[in-house]
Design an enzyme around this catalytic site. Sequence first.
Site, PDB file in Angstrom:
ATOM      1  N   GLU A   1       0.890  -1.229   0.094  1.00  0.00           N
ATOM      2  CA  GLU A   1       0.078   0.111   0.139  1.00  0.00           C
ATOM      3  C   GLU A   1       0.834   1.148   0.085  1.00  0.00           C
ATOM      4  OE1 GLU A   1      -2.733  -0.869   3.172  1.00  0.00           O
ATOM      5  OE2 GLU A   1      -4.273  -1.879   2.058  1.00  0.00           O
TER       6      GLU A   1
ATOM      7  N   GLU B   1       7.243 -21.847   7.928  1.00  0.00           N
ATOM      8  CA  GLU B   1       7.553 -20.561   9.333  1.00  0.00           C
ATOM      9  C   GLU B   1       8.408 -21.610  10.069  1.00  0.00           C
ATOM     10  OE1 GLU B   1       4.611 -21.420  13.261  1.00  0.00           O
ATOM     11  OE2 GLU B   1       3.228 -20.380  11.362  1.00  0.00           O
TER      12      GLU B   1
END
Length: 299
Positions: A85, A116
């Site tokens: 963004e 992960e």
Amino acid sequence: MLNDLARLASEGRNPDTLDIDLKSTLDIVTTINAQDQRVPEAVARVLPEIAAAVDLIVAALRRGGRLVYLGAGTSGRLGVLDASECPPTFSVPAGMVVGLIAGGEAAMFRAQEGAEDDAARGEQDLRDIDLSDKDVLVGIAASGRTPYVLGGLRYARALGAGTVALACNPGSAIGREAAIAIEPEVGPEVITGSTRLKSGTAQKLVLNMLSTASMIRLGKVYQNLMVDVNASNKKLEARAIRIVMQATGTDEATAARALEHADREVKLAILMLLSGLGKAEARARLQRGQGVLRRALEG
């Protein structure tokens, strides 16, 4: 692993929601809302650490470095979201703010189980983007113990890069690996262990602050207007005109003409209108002011 989880506040059972499965729909959402209201309070307690991280990020960006987010699961997705963004909101180059998630792009849409747990992959993903000592790495993990993030932070620290940890458990493992630890303690989740809830909300609030405050300090905002917005679609074109109008007090037609003359650069159009300068001199003054409109207006 069980012992590790038992010690994490974010993994505890919430005494206020033990009977949530018996509640009416309205009572369920009321309970969730009541828990969510605790999140801003937790973030408020770590504002000094957030401010220190912003200063670290601003210094890095000013010397040509990057802000890099690294996380897994929800934490990784929030980092990628914040990074994606920044270009349309602040007109920064696409590579200035980078989001990396364990498991790569596919993990944005579907969980990549086991990704992960790979500390070496965290390091390799940073090698793949040529992380350097000019950059700042923000490692994001609600638990504060994700191996992928730990591996990345250790590598970044060894390089001499700036390091920030964002976790939702105090005294976290990733916090110990970073120069700055941001650890809002939101407590047990509404649903035990579902850290996309309060922990995710806290992380989103902190990431909002890290990127937005950094961009304000870099001159991407004048008053409270997004003067570096990239007018890349019809909505943003209209917003750009409105911003010029709000900053200068001019009418729509004048603002639109100024934007056209300023190569669609909102900040430049505002400076030209407020100062009466031509485009070349206005651009030069902005450069002398390091892109900060208030400095350019002062001459």
